[in-house]
Design an enzyme around this catalytic site. Structure first.
Site, short mmCIF file in Angstrom:
data_model
loop_
_atom_site.label_atom_id
_atom_site.label_comp_id
_atom_site.label_asym_id
_atom_site.label_seq_id
_atom_site.Cartn_x
_atom_site.Cartn_y
_atom_site.Cartn_z
CD1 TRP A 184 1.18 4.04 10.97
CD2 TRP A 184 -0.25 4.91 12.46
NE1 TRP A 184 1.55 5.33 11.22
CE2 TRP A 184 0.70 5.90 12.12
CE3 TRP A 184 -1.25 5.22 13.38
CZ2 TRP A 184 0.67 7.17 12.68
CZ3 TRP A 184 -1.28 6.49 13.94
CH2 TRP A 184 -0.33 7.45 13.59
CD GLU A 225 -1.09 3.30 7.74
OE1 GLU A 225 -1.29 4.40 7.19
OE2 GLU A 225 -1.91 2.80 8.55
CE LYS A 227 2.17 10.28 9.94
NZ LYS A 227 1.02 10.66 10.76
CG ASP A 259 -1.74 6.87 4.37
OD1 ASP A 259 -1.47 7.83 3.63
OD2 ASP A 259 -2.62 6.91 5.24
CG HIS A 262 1.70 7.32 6.19
ND1 HIS A 262 1.30 6.37 7.10
CD2 HIS A 262 0.88 8.39 6.39
CE1 HIS A 262 0.28 6.83 7.82
NE2 HIS A 262 0.01 8.05 7.40
CG HIS A 286 -5.06 3.49 4.92
ND1 HIS A 286 -4.84 3.76 6.25
CD2 HIS A 286 -5.89 2.42 4.89
CE1 HIS A 286 -5.50 2.87 7.00
NE2 HIS A 286 -6.14 2.06 6.18
CG ASP A 294 -0.13 11.52 6.82
OD1 ASP A 294 -0.96 11.37 5.90
OD2 ASP A 294 -0.21 10.92 7.90
CG ASP A 296 -4.42 12.11 6.73
OD1 ASP A 296 -4.43 11.14 5.95
OD2 ASP A 296 -3.76 12.11 7.79
CG ASP A 326 -6.39 7.33 6.80
OD1 ASP A 326 -7.05 8.16 7.45
OD2 ASP A 326 -5.35 6.79 7.24
#
Length: 419
Positions: A184, A225, A227, A259, A262, A286, A294, A296, A326
């Site tokens: 990524w 990955e 995004k 993810d 993302h 993820h 994003d 997280d 993640d």
């Protein structure tokens, strides 16, 4: 009723639905979930002292951040002692451990720089997943790495990716567990680009060059990955969802990694999982919590987390989906963040395993949609908590909030001493 009696009562209730709770507990004990090291130090790593870059950001300055490899390992051990279930270790390349006075750049990393992590993983009977680190480095040129128009920049990062392939194979050989190696980058542009295809072609060719490094596909599972955007790359990312999915679909042995932070806010990864399983032998995830983008945030036992787990379980894909967490929050106690996130996803998996998927599918296939709605709603109040308590008891961890007392003691005795 005491805990044993409550579990026996719950066992009978689920038995009426065709669910064997004893078997569910045994299954859950053996589902590996990869625990990310970067929650413990705010994604700082050990190979540079500069700011976090690459379209990602941590917020907060809660005291007690791990500053050394030993502190990070100590903190992870503390967090893992509060978590039921099987763990893997997830590392970024920036967490290489060097000898005093050693100065090795990312394109020259070797297995020896991760030997102490292998010792740690073996101590805890864990496999290791790995991520090349294409951010927070002086050779990120104008916000780009593998997609850069500068040949020297691209070649540096290609060498880094190849080194990570070799390290991933080392991890798998040492632990006996396949290593998921995730590619990524945060490559992109802050404002509207004049050329969208050029960077993506360079990105494609760079990843292909990385994957030309020899590896055993039974040991190393390369992923790409995507995004949708990041800080400083709001208008364009080279590794968009369409790019990553198309790359994985056209390169044998490459897995798509999704993810759930993302994508656009209305997109649900839970819905994408069964779509990808129609075409890919294996996929990777993820799991995070995107509040607005994003961001997280720490994973919690919310609807999308539960739906992600349901789609893995109901499609009999536990052996086809590599699950990793993640997230990184520097505004709260980091040990607690690790534990809450891991425990929450364990609850989601348990909830999925306790769902009578065959029965619900039958209702759908027979167009008994009224009954399906009723059953899905009634199941929400089934005694999941009593099975959770028994699962935690068998795993030797607290099932209720009492585990947090250990976090407070650790903060007082250890974290607060870090200045």
């Amino acid at each position: 009723m005491n805990q044993t009696e409550r579990y026996e009562s719950a066992k009978e209730m689920y038995k009426s639905l065709g669910i064997d709770t004893d078997q569910v507990i045994q299954t859950l004990k053996n589902i590996p979930v990869s625990l990310h090291c970067w929650q413990g130090d705010d994604v700082k790593g050990f190979d540079q002292d500069g700011p976090l870059t690459g379209g990602i950001q941590t917020t907060g300055n809660y005291p007690g951040r791990a500053r050394t490899p030993q502190e990070l390992m100590d903190d992870m051990e503390m967090a893992m002692s509060l978590m039921p279930g099987k763990k893997k270790l997830n590392l970024h390349a920036s967490y290489a451990i060097f000898e005093e006075g050693e100065n090795t750049d990312r394109d020259q990393l070797e297995p020896k720089h991760f030997a102490k992590w292998v010792e740690f993983a073996k101590k805890h009977n864990m496999g290791i997943d790995f991520n090349p680190t294409f951010f927070s480095h002086e050779k990120v040129k104008d916000g780009q790495t593998l997609s850069s128009p500068d040949k020297e920049t691209r070649e540096f990062w290609i060498r880094h990716g190849k080194a990570c392939i070799r390290i991933s194979q080392y991890f798998a050989q040492e632990t006996g567990v396949p290593c998921v190696m995730n590619i990524w980058t945060g490559d992109g542009f802050k404002d509207v680009p004049a050329d969208r295809m050029g960077p993506r072609m360079r990105y494609k060719e760079s990843i292909e060059e990385i994957l030309s490094e020899p590896y055993d596909p039974e040991l190393v599972k390369p992923c790409v990955e995507s995004k949708v955007f990041g800080i400083g790359v709001e208008s364009y990312t080279a590794g968009s969802a369409e790019f990553a999915l198309s790359f994985a679909a056209t390169h044998k042995g490459v897995l798509p990694l999704m993810d759930n932070g993302h994508y656009h806010p209305t997109e649900m990864v839970s819905d994408k999982i069964p779509a990808l399983l129609c075409f890919f032998p294996e996929i990777a995830l993820h799991v995070t919590r995107p509040v607005r983008w994003d961001s997280d945030h720490v994973v919690i036992f919310d609807d999308e987390t539960k739906e992600i787990a349901k789609e893995i379980v109901r499609n009999n894909a536990l052996d086809r989906v590599y699950i990793a967490l993640d997230y990184f929050d520097a505004s709260i106690n980091r040990i607690s963040a690790w534990a809450v996130g891991f425990r929450s996803f364990q609850k989601a998996l348990l909830s999925a395993l306790l769902t009578p998927a065959a029965l619900l599918k039958e209702l759908q296939d027979e167009n008994r949609m009224t009954e399906l709605m009723m059953m899905q709603e009634e199941l929400k109040l089934y005694p999941l908590g009593d099975v959770w308590n028994e699962y935690c008891r068998q795993c030797g961890v607290e099932s209720d909030q009492s585990w947090f007392e250990k976090v407070k003691i650790y903060e007082k005795d250890v974290l607060s001493q870090r200045k």
